[in-house]
Design a protein around this motif. Structure first.
Motif, short mmCIF file in Angstrom:
data_model
loop_
_atom_site.label_atom_id
_atom_site.label_comp_id
_atom_site.label_asym_id
_atom_site.label_seq_id
_atom_site.Cartn_x
_atom_site.Cartn_y
_atom_site.Cartn_z
N GLU A 172 -16.20 -24.96 14.56
CA GLU A 172 -16.24 -24.09 15.74
C GLU A 172 -17.66 -23.62 16.01
O GLU A 172 -18.49 -23.51 15.11
CB GLU A 172 -15.33 -22.87 15.54
CG GLU A 172 -13.86 -23.22 15.60
CD GLU A 172 -12.96 -22.03 15.36
OE1 GLU A 172 -13.45 -20.93 15.02
OE2 GLU A 172 -11.74 -22.20 15.49
N GLY A 173 -17.93 -23.33 17.28
CA GLY A 173 -19.24 -22.81 17.67
C GLY A 173 -20.33 -23.86 17.79
O GLY A 173 -21.49 -23.53 17.94
N GLN A 174 -19.96 -25.13 17.73
CA GLN A 174 -20.94 -26.21 17.80
C GLN A 174 -20.79 -27.05 19.08
O GLN A 174 -21.36 -28.12 19.19
CB GLN A 174 -20.82 -27.11 16.56
CG GLN A 174 -21.09 -26.36 15.28
CD GLN A 174 -20.90 -27.24 14.06
OE1 GLN A 174 -21.24 -28.42 14.08
NE2 GLN A 174 -20.37 -26.68 13.00
N GLY A 175 -19.97 -26.56 20.00
CA GLY A 175 -19.82 -27.25 21.27
C GLY A 175 -18.78 -28.35 21.29
O GLY A 175 -18.65 -29.06 22.29
N VAL A 176 -18.02 -28.51 20.21
CA VAL A 176 -17.03 -29.58 20.14
C VAL A 176 -15.94 -29.37 21.19
O VAL A 176 -15.61 -30.28 21.94
CB VAL A 176 -16.42 -29.69 18.72
CG1 VAL A 176 -15.34 -30.77 18.67
CG2 VAL A 176 -17.51 -29.97 17.69
N GLY A 177 -15.38 -28.18 21.24
CA GLY A 177 -14.32 -27.90 22.20
C GLY A 177 -14.77 -28.07 23.64
O GLY A 177 -14.08 -28.68 24.46
N LYS A 178 -15.96 -27.55 23.94
CA LYS A 178 -16.49 -27.67 25.31
C LYS A 178 -16.69 -29.13 25.69
O LYS A 178 -16.41 -29.53 26.81
CB LYS A 178 -17.82 -26.92 25.45
CG LYS A 178 -17.66 -25.45 25.65
CD LYS A 178 -19.00 -24.81 25.89
CE LYS A 178 -18.87 -23.31 26.06
NZ LYS A 178 -20.17 -22.67 26.23
N ARG A 179 -17.20 -29.93 24.76
CA ARG A 179 -17.41 -31.35 25.07
C ARG A 179 -16.10 -32.09 25.23
O ARG A 179 -15.99 -32.99 26.07
CB ARG A 179 -18.30 -32.01 24.02
CG ARG A 179 -19.75 -31.70 24.30
CD ARG A 179 -20.77 -32.44 23.50
NE ARG A 179 -20.57 -33.86 23.32
CZ ARG A 179 -21.18 -34.56 22.36
NH1 ARG A 179 -22.03 -33.95 21.55
NH2 ARG A 179 -20.98 -35.84 22.24
#
Length: 152
Positions: A88-95
């Motif tokens: 979490e917090g590494q941009g995985v979900g957004k990407r």
């Protein structure tokens, strides 16, 4: 772990990693909801076989997260997006969501629809921040859900 990952269609061999990701991502909501959220008991084998699951994978092939989406008429339903807590917090979900949006646009969908549980408070802030607007709230399958939509 870092932001060096790619997104690809899930394969049968990914089922265990996808299931573990879902369990780890959603276990924190069990107490608040009084039962397991739907993604914790989903039939990932059939979803993967249907070609509706994509995974975010690091270079070493480790699954960081996944997304489930498919067409429903003129719209795309983003059914599930989950990221391992340690990613979490590494941009995985957004990407993953951006990938879904790009695929929806490519296929000429009119919008993306999704829902979340009202107990998943952070989602009620994340989705509007990403351009989704709340369309309704209702109880469905025993869950209090909040529905969102984003025109493409």
């Amino acid at each position: 772990m870092g932001k060096d990952f790619h997104i690809r269609l899930a394969q049968a061999a990914d089922e265990i990693a996808v299931r573990e990701c879902a369990e780890r991502a959603y276990e924190r909501y069990v107490a608040a909801m009084g039962k397991k959220p739907a993604p914790m008991v989903a039939d990932f084998a059939s979803m993967i076989a249907s070609g509706v699951v994509h995974v975010a994978v690091e270079r070493d092939a480790e699954v960081l997260g996944f997304i489930v989406f498919y067409h429903m008429g003129e719209h795309v339903l983003l059914e599930n997006v989950a990221v391992r807590p340690d990613a979490e917090g590494q941009g995985v979900g957004k990407r993953l969501i951006a990938f879904c949006e790009a695929e929806a646009k490519r296929s000429n969908a009119k919008s993306i629809k999704l829902y979340t549980n009202e107990k998943m408070i952070e989602n009620l802030f994340i989705y509007p921040h990403l351009g989704y607007r709340e369309t309704e709230r209702k109880t469905e399958d025993g869950f209090n859900r909040v529905f969102f939509e984003k025109p493409i």
